[in-house]
Design an enzyme around this catalytic site. Structure first.
Site, mmCIF file in Angstrom:
data_model
loop_
_atom_site.group_PDB
_atom_site.id
_atom_site.type_symbol
_atom_site.label_atom_id
_atom_site.label_comp_id
_atom_site.label_asym_id
_atom_site.label_seq_id
_atom_site.Cartn_x
_atom_site.Cartn_y
_atom_site.Cartn_z
ATOM 1 N N LEU A 89 40.262 -11.378 -35.015
ATOM 2 C CA LEU A 89 40.620 -9.846 -34.560
ATOM 3 C C LEU A 89 39.408 -9.010 -34.136
ATOM 4 C CD1 LEU A 89 42.296 -9.073 -38.302
ATOM 5 C CD2 LEU A 89 43.335 -8.630 -35.920
ATOM 6 N N GLU A 118 46.849 -2.622 -43.692
ATOM 7 C CA GLU A 118 46.676 -3.532 -44.593
ATOM 8 C C GLU A 118 45.429 -3.925 -45.000
ATOM 9 O OE1 GLU A 118 48.333 -7.576 -42.932
ATOM 10 O OE2 GLU A 118 50.132 -6.293 -42.124
ATOM 11 N N LYS A 120 41.948 -6.136 -45.450
ATOM 12 C CA LYS A 120 41.351 -7.225 -44.848
ATOM 13 C C LYS A 120 40.823 -8.166 -45.922
ATOM 14 C CE LYS A 120 38.773 -9.020 -40.981
ATOM 15 N NZ LYS A 120 38.283 -10.195 -41.423
ATOM 16 N N ASP A 122 39.192 -11.100 -47.865
ATOM 17 C CA ASP A 122 38.006 -11.841 -47.211
ATOM 18 C C ASP A 122 38.111 -13.396 -47.832
ATOM 19 O OD1 ASP A 122 35.699 -12.634 -46.000
ATOM 20 O OD2 ASP A 122 34.308 -11.540 -47.351
ATOM 21 N N ARG A 141 42.733 -22.636 -40.053
ATOM 22 C CA ARG A 141 42.710 -21.890 -38.822
ATOM 23 C C ARG A 141 41.767 -22.952 -37.830
ATOM 24 N NH1 ARG A 141 40.124 -16.069 -37.513
ATOM 25 N NH2 ARG A 141 38.302 -17.145 -37.967
ATOM 26 N N TYR A 229 50.347 -12.529 -44.667
ATOM 27 C CA TYR A 229 50.161 -11.060 -43.720
ATOM 28 C C TYR A 229 50.979 -11.184 -42.454
ATOM 29 C CZ TYR A 229 46.171 -13.781 -41.682
ATOM 30 O OH TYR A 229 45.440 -14.565 -41.394
ATOM 31 N N LYS A 318 36.187 -2.391 -40.519
ATOM 32 C CA LYS A 318 35.241 -2.827 -41.674
ATOM 33 C C LYS A 318 34.832 -1.826 -42.603
ATOM 34 C CE LYS A 318 33.984 -7.177 -41.365
ATOM 35 N NZ LYS A 318 33.718 -8.204 -40.496
ATOM 36 N N CYS A 412 4.197 -25.609 -63.504
ATOM 37 C CA CYS A 412 5.473 -25.026 -64.098
ATOM 38 C C CYS A 412 5.561 -23.873 -64.856
ATOM 39 C CB CYS A 412 6.525 -26.279 -65.012
ATOM 40 S SG CYS A 412 7.834 -25.903 -65.776
ATOM 41 N N CYS A 415 6.316 -24.941 -68.799
ATOM 42 C CA CYS A 415 5.607 -25.876 -69.464
ATOM 43 C C CYS A 415 4.213 -26.477 -68.756
ATOM 44 C CB CYS A 415 6.149 -27.374 -69.538
ATOM 45 S SG CYS A 415 6.300 -28.251 -68.068
ATOM 46 N N CYS A 430 9.515 -29.432 -61.217
ATOM 47 C CA CYS A 430 8.727 -29.773 -62.460
ATOM 48 C C CYS A 430 9.343 -30.964 -62.905
ATOM 49 C CB CYS A 430 8.731 -28.802 -63.495
ATOM 50 S SG CYS A 430 8.131 -29.284 -65.263
ATOM 51 N N CYS A 435 9.872 -30.976 -70.557
ATOM 52 C CA CYS A 435 9.749 -29.371 -70.194
ATOM 53 C C CYS A 435 10.840 -28.868 -71.102
ATOM 54 C CB CYS A 435 9.922 -29.409 -68.575
ATOM 55 S SG CYS A 435 9.832 -27.445 -68.109
HETATM 56 S S1 IVH Z 1 45.911 -10.656 -38.878
HETATM 57 C C1 IVH Z 1 46.428 -11.732 -34.946
HETATM 58 N N1 IVH Z 1 45.975 -9.461 -41.265
HETATM 59 O O1 IVH Z 1 40.865 -11.887 -40.621
HETATM 60 C C2 IVH Z 1 46.024 -11.268 -36.187
HETATM 61 N N2 IVH Z 1 44.199 -10.995 -40.731
HETATM 62 O O2 IVH Z 1 39.246 -12.016 -37.900
HETATM 63 C C3 IVH Z 1 45.149 -12.112 -36.875
HETATM 64 N N3 IVH Z 1 42.609 -11.462 -42.256
HETATM 65 O O3 IVH Z 1 41.488 -14.961 -39.224
HETATM 66 C C4 IVH Z 1 45.284 -11.778 -38.329
HETATM 67 N N4 IVH Z 1 43.131 -9.955 -43.853
HETATM 68 O O4 IVH Z 1 42.231 -14.839 -41.677
HETATM 69 C C5 IVH Z 1 45.397 -10.296 -40.470
HETATM 70 N N5 IVH Z 1 45.793 -8.407 -43.223
HETATM 71 C C6 IVH Z 1 45.242 -9.362 -42.674
HETATM 72 C C7 IVH Z 1 44.209 -10.058 -42.817
HETATM 73 C C8 IVH Z 1 43.715 -11.004 -41.817
HETATM 74 C C9 IVH Z 1 42.329 -10.755 -43.642
HETATM 75 C C10 IVH Z 1 41.545 -12.561 -41.541
HETATM 76 C C11 IVH Z 1 42.390 -13.549 -41.056
HETATM 77 C C12 IVH Z 1 41.877 -13.807 -39.508
HETATM 78 C C13 IVH Z 1 40.715 -13.078 -39.710
HETATM 79 C C14 IVH Z 1 40.276 -12.209 -38.374
#
Ligand code: IVH
Length: 683
Positions: A89, A118, A120, A122, A141, A229, A318, A412, A415, A430, A435
């Site tokens: 993305l 949605e 994102k 992590d 992936r 997603y 972000k 150390c 000790c 150490c 110790c």
């Molecule tokens: S859509 C074509 N939806 O972000 C669309 N990705 O930087 C691609 N990710 O590899 C994914 N939450 O693993 C989508 N709600 C969400 C997401 C999401 C996390 C991750 C995903 C992707 C990465 C892209």
């Protein structure tokens, strides 16, 4: 003119440098699950590279990290080719960048755009393929085109359906993110540090580490979760026209769809959604680093299409990584179980993401030097992956000359014994086996859940018992029953808990050899290696006597581990400890010690697949190896037996096709019993 050429050359060199740095970080991040760069540093490098490539299109390169997704799949796993590429993305790091994305796509579409917002997540992106409603393939992936086959590992995730409900097409691929719940992550990391294993820096790396285990039983021990997603490949036309409808449809089939997804009719609504997510983010039990905004109508998505590795119809908006400035008051050191001298920073406390941050690990001396951190510096601190505090950098222009360079201790901190550093390691150690810091950490490890599992003994109690000279090392725990009067006077160990503790200590005598080996805390010997040693040698004495060559001949044990094992058992104080444990009555041989020389499975090749009831797959594999058999991962004409549990997948089909003997767990047990009986009768 000369100036222009010079600056162009400099920029070309910078492009090359950034590409090589980013490629290195991609491997560390995606393949090794142990990134060295902070997310913010990585993002800044990617952005600089992208800007330079736009400015100097003559240097564009399809192999540049800006054009690629992730990293190639690791050779550890079978590679799978994605039917449709798994994309990445584009990022927007602030409101203006988000608005300009909206402007760009609005020009390409004639009507108002609805968005689906949605979170994102992590974690780690995965693809899951269902045939006739059954989960048949799971993959990471990888580089977007080819990923790693992690089917068995993915099947251990509770919230990923193994079979679908409702009306599904005969082939359906879904895409989603595997996450490590934060509460479990903290517990998991604490357990790892007690076991002397390196902690994961954030839940994302822990999720990736868990999913990319070679043994699915190991993945199953980690409480992974998943959010779906989107859709990948399907062989039918599905009955919906928007992203939101597709998510609702996937929910009906049984997929875990996040509750915070929302439809937005305007950019204002998106921005409101973003702000409210920023607020709730700290309270979620999974890490997320922004929101993903997607054009809702699927025909619009198709119209906008994809450029390079990124779809134009979606953007990752972000969250700012919350950073604060503070003063680095001091650098202190603690001592790990293996004697490692671990530096950590003490700051003026700051609140980040709702938590009061006073300390952060500084890993090792190289880390401190590479960031040129000085005591007294103003530093920027952030919580990596929104969880673990990290020092990002020092602000050198704020120095007034009073800051001091770190002086690594030569002795150390606990000790006072001399410290040694190995040439090939950034860490110093150490090496005093008496110790007290190491001894108490060793006892903590000895009693931990994965080792002797003696409940009721935390770090505080261990320190008190040591301070009161009631225990010097782990073996003295078994003598505690003879000092009950003194133990009872200790503030933290009252009568009832002392009773419970003594019972737990006594019960631990039943723990098998593999647990005892784990509990010894030999460097690089965790539960898996301990199991291998126990299966191969069956008694601790045979392990002590084994040569490094014999140890290294065990599949799964390499030179680093075998040298550590040999050096542990060549140290007289360790042998003294083992003898004390022997006198205390610990289990130092396996039940089937008499079977060790009965190599009844020589020349027989096994494949073990599916989930077992009574033993783990690894236990069965180890048993086969201990009796002289060979274990392979793929079924071929050379396979003699396939041992199958539930959900065996394609290996069972292959075995049927090649007409290979198939055994369930009970039949496997019966086979061993009759072979061993036969062997005894022939002797
Ligand atoms: S859509 C074509 N939806 O972000 C669309 N990705 O930087 C691609 N990710 O590899 C994914 N939450 O693993 C989508 N709600 C969400 C997401 C999401 C996390 C991750 C995903 C992707 C990465 C892209």
């Amino acid at each position: 003119m000369a100036d222009n050429t010079d600056s162009e050359n400099l920029n070309r060199l910078r492009i090359e440098e950034l590409r090589s740095q980013l490629s290195k970080h991609n491997i560390l991040y995606y393949q090794e699950n142990s990134p060295e760069a902070l997310d913010s540093e990585y993002d800044a490098m990617m952005r600089e590279l992208r800007d330079l490539e736009t400015q100097y299109p003559q240097y564009s390169d399809p192999a540049s990290p800006t054009q690629l997704v992730g990293a190639p799949p690791s050779k550890k796993f079978t590679s799978v080719t994605h039917k449709l590429p798994m994309l990445s993305l584009a990022n927007a790091f602030n409101k203006d960048e988000f608005l300009s994305w909206n402007e760009r796509i609005s020009k390409l579409l004639t009507t108002n755009i609805d968005f689906v917002c949605e979170l994102k997540y992590d974690g780690l992106a995965i693809s899951a393929i269902y045939e006739n409603g059954n989960l048949i393939q799971g993959a990471t992936r990888g580089d977007g085109n080819k990923g790693e086959d992690v089917t068995d590992n993915l099947k251990t995730i509770k919230h990923l359906p193994k079979t679908l409900t409702g009306a599904y097409p005969s082939v359906l691929e879904v895409r989603g993110e595997v996450v490590f719940p934060i509460s479990d992550f903290r517990e998991f990391n604490t357990a790892r540090s007690v076991d002397g294993l390196p902690e994961y820096t954030n839940p994302r790396n822990a999720a990736a580490g868990a999913l990319r285990q070679l043994d699915p039983d190991e993945t199953a021990k980690r409480p992974l979760d998943i959010f779906i997603y989107g859709l990948g490949y399907t062989n039918s036309t599905l009955p919906y026209t928007t992203q939101l409808e597709s998510l609702e449809y996937l929910a009906q089939l049984g997929f875990n769809i996040n509750e915070h997804n929302m439809l937005a009719n305007s950019v204002d609504q998106v921005i409101k959604y973003y702000s409210s997510c920023l607020e709730i983010q700290g309270g979620l039990n999974y890490a997320c680093d922004g929101v993903v905004v997607k054009v809702n109508r699927l025909d619009f998505q198709r119209h906008l299409g994809t450029v390079g590795r990124e779809p134009k119809w979606a953007i990752a908006f972000k969250f700012p990584s919350e950073q604060k400035e503070t003063t680095l008051l001091d650098i202190k050191f603690n001592v790990g179980r293996t004697g490692s001298i671990n530096p950590y920073a003490i700051f003026d406390p700051v609140i980040i993401g709702g938590a009061n941050i006073r300390q952060a690990t500084l890993h090792n001396e190289d880390y401190i030097r590479s960031k040129d951190l000085r005591i007294g510096d103003t530093v920027i601190v952030e919580r990596a992956g929104e969880v673990i505090p990290q020092v990002v950098q020092s602000i050198t222009k704020k120095r007034d000359g009073t800051e001091t360079q770190l002086i690594m201790p030569t002795t150390c901190p606990v000790c006072n014994h001399m410290i040694f550093s190995h040439e090939d390691e950034a860490m110093s150690y150490c090496v005093n086996s008496r110790c007290t810091a190491q001894l108490s950490k060793m006892v903590e490890h000895f009693v931990s859940k994965g080792a002797m599992d003696i409940q009721g003994l935390g770090p505080k109690q261990i320190q008190v018992l040591m301070a009161e000279n009631l225990i010097e090392d782990a073996s003295d725990l078994y003598d505690l029953k003879n000092h009950q009067d003194r133990a009872m006077t200790i503030e933290r160990i009252g009568e009832t808990s002392l009773d419970n503790l003594l019972t737990a200590i006594n019960e631990s005598l039943q723990q098998p050899l593999a647990r005892v080996l784990t509990a010894l805390g030999i460097k690089h010997v965790g539960p898996e290696v301990a199991e291998l040693l126990s299966n191969r040698f069956q008694t601790i004495d045979k392990i002590i006597q084994a040569s490094e060559t014999e140890i290294i001949s065990i599949s799964g044990i390499g030179p680093r581990i075998s040298s550590s094992i040999s050096s542990y058992f060549s140290n007289p104080s360790n042998i003294k400890l083992i003898n004390k444990l022997r006198s205390a009555g610990l289990t130092l041989e396996t039940d089937n010690v008499d079977q060790i020389d009965k190599q009844v499975l020589v020349n027989k090749t096994f494949v073990v697949t599916g989930r077992m009831e009574n033993f783990s797959r690894t236990e069965i594999q180890n048993k086969i190896k201990a009796l002289g058999g060979k274990v392979t991962s793929n079924v071929s004409k050379k396979t003699d037996f396939v041992v199958v549990g539930s959900d065996p997948g394609s290996k069972l089909d292959q075995a049927n096709l090649l007409e290979i003997n198939i055994l369930d767990e009970t039949q496997f047990g019966d086979l061993l019993q009759s072979l061993l009986l036969n062997y005894d009768q022939l002797q």
